[in-house]
Every structure is written in structure tokens, then in C-alpha cells.
Design a protein around this motif. Structure first.
Motif, mmCIF file in Angstrom:
data_model
loop_
_atom_site.group_PDB
_atom_site.id
_atom_site.type_symbol
_atom_site.label_atom_id
_atom_site.label_comp_id
_atom_site.label_asym_id
_atom_site.label_seq_id
_atom_site.Cartn_x
_atom_site.Cartn_y
_atom_site.Cartn_z
ATOM 1 N N LEU A 187 0.838 -1.185 0.000
ATOM 2 C CA LEU A 187 0.000 0.000 0.000
ATOM 3 C C LEU A 187 0.881 1.246 0.000
ATOM 4 N N ALA A 188 0.793 2.048 -1.055
ATOM 5 C CA ALA A 188 1.640 3.234 -1.188
ATOM 6 C C ALA A 188 0.915 4.508 -0.810
ATOM 7 N N GLN A 189 -0.404 4.538 -0.976
ATOM 8 C CA GLN A 189 -1.127 5.782 -0.704
ATOM 9 C C GLN A 189 -2.607 5.522 -0.500
ATOM 10 N N LEU A 190 -3.205 6.241 0.436
ATOM 11 C CA LEU A 190 -4.651 6.312 0.585
ATOM 12 C C LEU A 190 -5.064 7.716 0.178
ATOM 13 N N SER A 191 -5.887 7.832 -0.807
ATOM 14 C CA SER A 191 -6.252 9.146 -1.339
ATOM 15 C C SER A 191 -7.739 9.432 -1.139
ATOM 16 N N ALA A 192 -8.030 10.638 -0.652
ATOM 17 C CA ALA A 192 -9.418 11.061 -0.486
ATOM 18 C C ALA A 192 -10.039 11.467 -1.815
ATOM 19 N N THR A 193 -9.215 11.636 -2.835
ATOM 20 C CA THR A 193 -9.709 12.051 -4.153
ATOM 21 C C THR A 193 -9.613 10.904 -5.143
ATOM 22 N N THR A 194 -10.412 11.017 -6.203
ATOM 23 C CA THR A 194 -10.444 9.965 -7.224
ATOM 24 C C THR A 194 -10.500 10.615 -8.598
ATOM 25 N N TYR A 195 -10.784 9.800 -9.612
ATOM 26 C CA TYR A 195 -10.812 10.255 -10.993
ATOM 27 C C TYR A 195 -12.166 10.877 -11.347
ATOM 28 N N PRO A 196 -12.196 11.820 -12.283
ATOM 29 C CA PRO A 196 -13.474 12.440 -12.666
ATOM 30 C C PRO A 196 -14.499 11.468 -13.224
ATOM 31 N N ALA A 197 -14.034 10.396 -13.864
ATOM 32 C CA ALA A 197 -14.958 9.488 -14.555
ATOM 33 C C ALA A 197 -15.570 8.433 -13.636
ATOM 34 N N VAL A 198 -15.082 8.325 -12.398
ATOM 35 C CA VAL A 198 -15.498 7.217 -11.539
ATOM 36 C C VAL A 198 -16.983 7.288 -11.188
ATOM 37 N N GLY A 199 -17.451 8.448 -10.761
ATOM 38 C CA GLY A 199 -18.832 8.582 -10.301
ATOM 39 C C GLY A 199 -19.844 8.201 -11.360
ATOM 40 N N ARG A 200 -19.641 8.713 -12.556
ATOM 41 C CA ARG A 200 -20.580 8.416 -13.645
ATOM 42 C C ARG A 200 -20.597 6.925 -13.951
ATOM 43 N N ALA A 201 -19.427 6.291 -13.973
ATOM 44 C CA ALA A 201 -19.353 4.860 -14.270
ATOM 45 C C ALA A 201 -20.049 4.030 -13.187
ATOM 46 N N LEU A 202 -19.879 4.419 -11.931
ATOM 47 C CA LEU A 202 -20.535 3.685 -10.846
ATOM 48 C C LEU A 202 -22.051 3.801 -10.931
ATOM 49 N N LYS A 203 -22.550 4.987 -11.223
ATOM 50 C CA LYS A 203 -24.001 5.173 -11.340
ATOM 51 C C LYS A 203 -24.569 4.350 -12.498
ATOM 52 N N LYS A 204 -23.803 4.249 -13.573
ATOM 53 C CA LYS A 204 -24.256 3.523 -14.747
ATOM 54 C C LYS A 204 -24.262 2.014 -14.519
ATOM 55 N N GLU A 205 -23.276 1.510 -13.750
ATOM 56 C CA GLU A 205 -23.091 0.067 -13.646
ATOM 57 C C GLU A 205 -23.734 -0.570 -12.417
ATOM 58 N N PHE A 206 -24.049 0.212 -11.397
ATOM 59 C CA PHE A 206 -24.549 -0.372 -10.156
ATOM 60 C C PHE A 206 -25.883 0.255 -9.766
ATOM 61 N N ASP A 212 -15.397 23.529 -19.007
ATOM 62 C CA ASP A 212 -15.224 24.456 -20.127
ATOM 63 C C ASP A 212 -13.859 25.135 -20.098
ATOM 64 N N LEU A 213 -13.383 25.500 -18.915
ATOM 65 C CA LEU A 213 -12.079 26.155 -18.818
ATOM 66 C C LEU A 213 -10.963 25.226 -19.282
ATOM 67 N N ILE A 214 -11.066 23.949 -18.935
ATOM 68 C CA ILE A 214 -10.047 22.988 -19.371
ATOM 69 C C ILE A 214 -10.115 22.793 -20.878
ATOM 70 N N ARG A 215 -11.308 22.768 -21.413
ATOM 71 C CA ARG A 215 -11.443 22.665 -22.874
ATOM 72 C C ARG A 215 -10.783 23.848 -23.559
ATOM 73 N N ALA A 255 -11.842 16.843 -17.430
ATOM 74 C CA ALA A 255 -12.596 16.916 -16.177
ATOM 75 C C ALA A 255 -13.795 15.989 -16.152
ATOM 76 N N GLU A 256 -14.121 15.368 -17.283
ATOM 77 C CA GLU A 256 -15.269 14.470 -17.343
ATOM 78 C C GLU A 256 -14.872 13.005 -17.520
ATOM 79 N N THR A 257 -13.867 12.745 -18.340
ATOM 80 C CA THR A 257 -13.602 11.369 -18.765
ATOM 81 C C THR A 257 -12.285 10.801 -18.280
ATOM 82 N N SER A 258 -11.493 11.572 -17.563
ATOM 83 C CA SER A 258 -10.151 11.107 -17.200
ATOM 84 C C SER A 258 -10.184 9.985 -16.170
#
Length: 821
Positions: free
Chosen positions: A70-89, A218-221, A229-232
Motif C-alpha cells: 500500500l503506497a497511498q490512501l487518497s481522499a480524491t479519485t478520478y473524474p470518470a469514476v462517479g458516472r461509471a458507478l451510477k451507470k453500472e450499479f 469548459d475552462l479545461i477545454r 474533467a469528465e472522462t479522465s
């Protein structure tokens, strides 16, 4: 009958004013300590419970593994995770993301400009998932679309006064940080679409404003980052919250997350580093404050161990107070035995006497409670300063905590009076009136056991206080590996574009060095004492299947010499080497992590991380970038001549105040559009130990109060003992015993009790405090002398207490004592 009990109770209180005062004081101290600590614990346990859907909200934690470690416990995650979880579960009803949004916010109409940091880019779903009462605006659309923001009441008042802020616009200059949203000098105009009530402080989030998440997209675009910010699945700086459906089983969802991570990350085509794994875990919202201490936490969280320690202290202190009451009541048994005998002769039943003594206990405890509540109004400010919290005064506890405190209070009041009631009511009138009771040893082992229990708790608290103080002193006095003193840190300037910044900064730097009082100026992407948030998987060039998470710090040419970091091999960044922008300097831990046998072996080798290739040109010694609670991690210094997040100024000793004023004037000339914010690095670094220092102070204060209350109990038992042995003392004096010998005889039994308490308390203290110390990467080892000091203090206090009680009897005229007998 009740009125009669009340009259008798007050008559006994006024008859034994000394005992009543000691009882009242001991119980009041115990109750007020318990009440304040209950308020503190209740406050810590209340975090985020104000959200209506709190029981259905969870935050994702991401764990990073390297070669199974175990190298790191992170409170943050990837932008795409939430959408994928809602879609699959189906268990996931909704999700939202929060991304830190530090901005330079201004309203030119009112000439207000401030650097704001307590805000986030937030999905519109945040307002449906979290409880955020609106004062103005429509929460259904307030964050729907780009360039929209909502403000707290205080923020709205700050930027608009008494004017209606809805539909008004604020100018924002974003601060480029470790994620690519804003460019230096870039400004945008945002519409205020809502005003919400000030966000409660008992939350793991501190929110003064929210900006629509679409704004960040939009700013990143615009900056060429496409839909990062959406798919990473590689950039992980977003907090991801899930709202579970009613009745959803979190354990079942958790069991499916490893396979989810394998599908999207660990086994994806882009993840060829098979030694690197990600896993996701669900953290209930209400557990974040006390149980989550991961990388990139939104705020400094509390500590569950500290809370449970203080809850235990609260129970210990009030129990000590009740034991004290029991012992004092027992000590008065001789005095009240004739009362019991007479009342029994006159027809009082044992049940009547038990009810009378229990009523007296309840009355004494109630009076102590009233006194404790009154005292809390004066003592609450002191306690708030110790804990850093703003706790209520009086009997202000929410819901089950108030019920729990009252249940504990009435149970304690009943039980503390139960034993004396049964003992006193059980005296036989014939034996009492003939004086046969005076030689009774009934209940002596129970009373001694109570004294042992009191001093076991007291020694535990004394030993714990010493250990906490040692650990904090150890952390504060360790060599950090860099020069922290006389360092003034300024928040960087962001109003200039990249094309003009270097010229302005060089002029600013030269003016500082020529003004006097400033020895050196250096710039960096993070300041020492603050978590480095820019991490990237890094490997040795040519090695395909091994990658390690390392933290990157952007610095200028002067950072390493300015802070006195020791160069172990190679050289520092230099203007004489134009290719240093493609170079890196590693710390010792990074060298070991990459598998090099020595700093010299790492020189002129190449690493591959977030940039294509970096040549290792130097190695510096490890230093504590953060407090000693955390281990030193692998760190990479990269050259960023234009870095501007923080400026660190090394000052000459002397007129610090005058130097700060001079720096402020120079700043105003060169960066008039940027606010002047500064702090001293040693104070900033020490803040990391603030929670532990406050814990030590609270622990020490209540340890002192606990042993004080325990002394009241010892005073009661010694008084009982002296009264029982008055005739013996008189005879010994007649036979030639000295006062010194008598004091030894009267105190040795009590010293024995304290020594027994020490034997019990020592292993218990070691176990509890060793468990507390496990959270520190660098810690002390508990020494034997801690228990010796705690025991010696307890013995000394016990001796002084007993001597205080016994001195008068030992010096009394033995003829008078024997005649009285």
C-alpha cells in the motif's frame, strides 16, 4: 414523607458543613468535567449528521498499491469514476464531484478583492444530495451550466453589502495550481445564482462558495485539455460522493468494487504497469471527520482515538467523584450511627432509612449539577481555548447525548448512595447504642478497593499526560533537515500573464534583496509544511513494469540553498545549464525507492514520470516536508523558474516588523492587483502539531482534576481511619510513640493502596498510550521512568493528603483522647 426526607437531608448537610462542602466540590468538579467532555465528544461525533440524507451518502477513497504494498490512501479519485458507478450499479442513485476552487474574487463596483480558498467546483447534483438551505435563488438550477456560482450569506454580504446579489456578476481570476484549469492572468465573469445559509462548521468540508462544475470542464477545454474533467481515469483531484438508494447494501456494493477497478483501470489497455493497482473503498459521510486521514483531505480531520480517550476520561472523572462521595459518606458512618440507632428504636424501618439516604445522595448530586452548570458559563471559554472548538455552555447536549448524560448522572447518583444507604441502615440499634459498632471493620475492603480504583485512574491520566507531552516535544524538537527559522512566506502573484511575469518578478526580487532585511528569495509550487498534492507514477528509464508514486515539487534556482538542504551528490539547478528544465533532483527516499544503491549511482540516470524524461542531476538529504506524524516520502524536485505559488523570504534577524512593512510596500509597487498575504514558516509548520498539543493540555488538565477529586476520597477514608484508631493513637503516645512514627503508621496502609494502583495502572497506561502512538510515523518509546514519576506523584499526593488529615490527631493530647473514649 418527601418533605420529611427533604428536611432531614438539609439538616444533615448543615450539621456537617465540612463534609458537605468537600462532597459538593468534588461532585461539582466531576460533573462539570464530564459535561464539558461530553459536549466535546458530542460535537466531534456530530460532523455531517445535519445532512438529511447523511445515512445514504458515502465518499470514495482510492488506495494505490505498488508491488502489493500500500503506497497511498487518497481522499480524491478520478473524474470518470462517479458516472461509471451510477451507470453500472443500481445501488448508486446519484453522484457528485467536488474540485477545490481557489480564486481571486473581486467586485469592482465595491472595490472588494480577496483571495478565496473555501470553495469548490461542484456538480449540480450536490444541491440535491447535500443539505444546503437556500436563502435566495433556485437550488434546482443554481449550478446548472457554466460560469455560475452561489455564495454563503457572509460572502454575499462581503461582496454586495445589503444589495441583492442574485443576477449580479463577480470577476474571478483563477489560481493555476497542480491541475490545469486556469492560466496566469486569465479572468472570467461569473453570475451569482444563489445565496445559502452559512455552512455549518461541524462538517469535514468548509464551504463559503460553490462554482458550477461545468465551469471547470469548459475552462479545461479552452486550455486544450479536452474533456479531462469528465472522462479522465488518470487525473485524481476530485472528491467523489455517492448517494445510495434507500435500502441499498453498502457491503454488497463494496464487494463489487475490486472488479470495477480492474475493468476500468488495473486491466485497461493504458495501464501497462502491472505492478501498480488501484482499489476503491466506500467511506460513510458521517465517518469522514474522525476516521479518514488520507492524502488530499479537504480539511484537517479529527481523531477517533482522541475522542474515545477523552470520552473515557469523562467517565473516569465522574466515577472518581462518585467513589469519593461513597467514601466520604462511609467515613461519616460513626457520626451517624447513633442517629440510625435512635430512629430504629423509634420505629423507623430499614426501607425508610434506605430511602432517606438515597434521597440525600440525589439531593447532593442535584445541587452539584446545578453548581456545575453555573460554573460552566465561566469555564467554557477556557475549555474552548484548550480544544479549539466553540462548545455551548450549560446543559446543552443534543438528543441521545443529553439522554445519555442524564442517564449516567441519575445512575451514578443512585449507585453512589446505595452502598452507604445499605451499610448505615443495617446497623443494629443495640450494638450502636452500646458503642460496639466502633470497632467494626465492615466494608473496609470495598472502601480500599474504591481508593485503588481512583488512583489507578489518576496514575493512568498522569502517565498519559507525560507521554503526550513527550511525543509533542519530540516532534517539535527534532531536526527537520532544513532551515525553517526567519522565513517569511508570501502567497504568490497570479494577476500577470506568463509573458510578462518573469520580468516583473525579477524586479520584485531585486528590490527585496536591495531593501535590506531580506537575505534570499525563492519561489516554489508548495510551501514546506503543506501537503504536496502533485503526485505522479515514476519509474527508471528502460524499466517497463515498475512504477512508484512520487511527489513533485516545482522550485526555482534558489530553493535548495535557501532552505539549507544538504546536497549528497551532484549539483543544484543552475542557469549555466540550459537543459536543467529537463532535469530532476531526488531526495534519499526517492533514490532508494527507484532501486539505486547510492546517491552517486543515481546521477545522470533518467526517470520517466508525468513528463517524458528527466535526468537526475543531484540528490539531497531527506527532510520533513510535513510534521513527524507522517513518514518522509519519495520526492522529486523539478526546475520551474516561473513558479509563483509561494515566495519564501529568508530574513535577517532584527526589525522583523519593519521588514514586513517594507516587503508590503515593495509588493504593492510590483503586484498592485494581487492581495498581500503572508505568514511565518515556523508558525505555519507548528500548526501541524496543534491538535496534539491541545490534546495534551486537555489530558493534563483533567488528570490534575481527577487526582484532586481522588484526594477527596482519600481524605474521607483517612478521616474514617483516624476516628477508628483514636484510642490506639492515644495509647501509642502514652507508650512513647513520636508524631513521626504515628504519621507513618497512619499513612502506610494508604501508600500501599497507591502502590497497588500503580501496579494495575502501569500496564494499562502502556497499552493505551502505545496504541495512541501507533498513528505517528516518528514516535517516542515509552520509558519505565514515566510510570515511576506518575507513581511517585500519586504517592506524594496521597501522603500529603493523609498527613494533612492525621496531623491534628497525632499531635492531640492522648489523655483527652482516652478520656473521650
Amino acid at each position: 414523607m418527601l418533605l420529611n426526607h427533604l428536611k432531614l437531608a438539609f439538616r444533615n448537610l448543615t450539621k456537617g458543613k465540612g463534609y458537605a462542602a468537600i462532597n459538593l466540590l468534588g461532585l461539582s468538579i466531576g460533573i462539570i468535567c464530564c459535561l464539558m467532555l461530553f459536549q466535546y465528544v458530542a460535537r466531534e461525533k456530530s460532523y455531517d449528521t445535519f445532512h438529511e440524507k447523511a445515512d445514504r451518502l458515502v465518499r470514495l477513497r482510492m488506495d494505490v498499491y505498488e508491488k502489493g504494498r500500500l503506497a497511498q490512501l487518497s481522499a480524491t479519485t478520478y473524474p470518470a469514476v462517479g458516472r461509471a458507478l451510477k451507470k453500472e450499479f443500481p445501488e448508486v442513485e446519484d453522484y457528485c464531484r467536488l474540485l477545490a476552487a481557489p480564486v481571486l474574487l473581486s467586485n469592482p463596483d465595491r472595490n472588494v478583492k480577496t483571495m478565496e480558498t473555501k470553495g469548490y467546483y461542484a456538480d449540480a447534483s450536490f444541491l440535491n444530495m447535500f443539505t444546503l438551505p437556500f436563502e435566495q435563488g433556485d437550488p434546482r438550477t443554481a449550478l446548472d451550466g457554466p460560469n455560475k456560482m452561489i455564495l454563503s450569506e457572509d460572502m454575499a454580504r462581503k461582496y454586495f453589502g445589503n444589495e441583492d446579489p442574485i443576477g449580479r456578476r463577480l470577476t474571478i481570476s483563477g489560481q493555476p495550481t497542480y491541475y490545469p484549469i486556469w492560466k496566469h492572468g486569465q479572468t472570467e465573469s461569473f453570475e451569482v445564482t444563489g445565496v445559502f445559509r452559512n455552512y455549518p462548521t461541524n462538517s469535514h468540508l468548509s464551504i463559503s462558495y460553490l462554482v458550477s462544475y461545468q465551469t471547470a470542464v469548459d475552462l479545461i477545454r479552452k486550455g486544450g485539455g479536452k474533456d479531462l474533467a469528465e472522462t479522465s481515469w488518470g487525473w485524481y483531484d476530485q472528491y467523489t460522493y455517492l448517494q445510495l438508494r434507500p435500502g441499498a447494501n453498502p457491503a454488497r456494493l463494496q464487494s463489487q468494487l475490486p472488479a470495477f477497478a480492474d475493468r476500468h483501470i488495473n486491466s485497461s489497455a493504458g495501464n501497462k504497469l502491472q505492478e501498480l493497482r488501484n482499489e476503491f473503498y466506500l467511506i460513510p459521510l458521517i465517518d469522514i471527520h474522525l476516521y479518514s486521514h488520507d492524502v488530499e483531505e479537504a480539511e484537517a480531520n479529527g481523531d477517533s482515538k482522541t475522542v474515545y480517550f477523552l470520552f473515557l476520561v469523562a467517565i473516569l472523572i465522574i466515577v472518581i467523584a462518585w467513589v469519593n462521595y461513597t467514601n466520604l459518606a462511609t467515613a461519616r458512618s460513626l457520626e451517624r450511627s447513633r442517629e440510625v440507632g435512635v430512629r430504629k428504636v423509634l420505629g423507623a424501618s430499614r426501607g425508610d432509612l434506605i430511602r432517606q439516604f438515597l434521597f440525600e445522595s440525589l439531593l447532593m448530586n442535584t445541587l452539584a449539577l446545578v453548581l456545575a452548570i453555573a460554573l460552566s458559563y465561566g469555564l467554557a471559554p477556557l475549555f474552548n481555548r484548550l480544544t479549539g472548538e466553540q462548545l455551548p455552555t450549560g446543559l446543552h447536549l443534543a438528543g441521545r447525548w443529553l439522554a445519555g448524560f442524564l442517564a449516567l448522572f441519575f445512575a451514578g447518583a443512585f449507585l453512589s448512595g446505595l452502598y452507604p444507604a445499605f451499610v448505615l441502615s443495617g446497623y443494629q440499634p443495640v450494638s450502636v447504642l452500646k458503642g460496639l459498632f466502633k470497632n467494626s471493620t465492615k466494608g473496609i475492603w470495598l472502601r480500599k478497593g474504591l481508593i485503588i480504583g481512583q488512583f489507578t485512574a489518576s496514575i493512568l491520566l498522569i502517565g498519559g499526560t507525560i507521554i503526550v507531552y513527550q511525543q509533542v516535544s519530540y516532534m517539535r524538537n527534532q531536526q527537520l533537515g532544513f532551515n525553517i527559522h526567519q522565513t517569511l512566506v508570501l502567497d504568490g502573484a497570479g494577476s500577470f500573464g506568463d509573458s510578462t511575469y518573469r520580468t516583473v518578478y525579477q524586479s520584485f526580487r531585486n528590490d527585496l534583496l536591495q531593501a535590506g532585511g531580506v537575505k534570499n528569495v525563492t519561489a516554489s509550487s508548495e510551501v514546506i509544511g503543506k501537503e504536496i498534492l502533485f503526485g505522479a507514477n515514476t519509474r527508471r528509464a528502460g524499466v517497463q513494469n515498475e512504477s512508484y508514486l512520487m511527489y513533485y515539487l516545482g522550485v526555482d534556482y534558489d530553493f535548495i540553498p535557501a532552505f539549507g538542504l544538504r546536497q549528497l551528490a551532484g549539483r543544484n539547478f543552475s542557469t549555466s545549464f540550459p537543459h536543467d528544465k529537463k532535469a530532476a533532483i531526488l531526495n534519499e527516499t526517492a533514490v532508494r525507492t527507484l532501486g539505486y544503491a547510492s546517491p552517486e549511482e543515481a546521477l545522470h540516470q533518467y526517470t520517466r514520470g508525468f513528463v517524458d524524461s528527466l535526468e537526475i542531476i543531484g540528490v539531497v538529504s531527506d527532510y520533513h516536508h510535513q510534521g513527524l506524524q507522517k513518514a518522509i516520502g519519495p520526492q522529486v524536485f523539478i526546475l520551474r523558474p516561473d513558479v509563483r505559488d509561494y515566495y519564501s523570504l529568508k530574513l535577517e534577524t532584527g526589525d522583523i516588523r519593519g521588514t514586513v512593512d517594507a516587503v508590503k510596500n515593495i509588493w504593492a509597487r510590483h503586484f498592485p492587483a494581487d492581495p498581500f498575504n503572508y505568514f511565518f514558516l515556523d508558525d505555519f509548520f507548528d500548526r501541524q502539531y496543534k491538535a496534539d498539543q491541545e490534546f495534551g493540555k486537555v489530558f493534563g488538565l483533567f488528570a490534575l482534576l481527577a487526582i484532586g477529586i481522588a484526594c477527596f476520597g482519600l481524605l474521607g477514608l483517612s478521616a474514617y481511619n483516624v476516628v477508628q484508631r483514636t484510642k490506639e493513637i492515644g495509647i501509642r503516645k502514652v507508650l512513647g510513640a513520636t508524631v513521626k512514627q504515628l504519621l507513618y503508621i497512619l499513612s502506610r496502609d494508604f501508600v500501599t493502596l497507591v502502590l497497588v494502583a500503580l501496579v494495575i495502572a502501569a500496564p494499562l497506561t502502556w497499552w493505551l498510550m502505545d496504541n495512541w502512538l501507533r498513528d505517528f510515523a516518528y514516535r517516542i518509546h515509552i520509558a519505565w521512568w514515566v510510570f515511576a514519576v506518575a507513581g511517585a506523584l500519586a504517592v506524594l499526593i496521597a501522603i500529603l493528603t493523609v498527613v494533612f488529615q492525621s496531623w491534628r490527631t497525632a499531635n492531640a493530647n492522648p489523655v483527652k483522647n482516652l478520656r473521650t473514649e
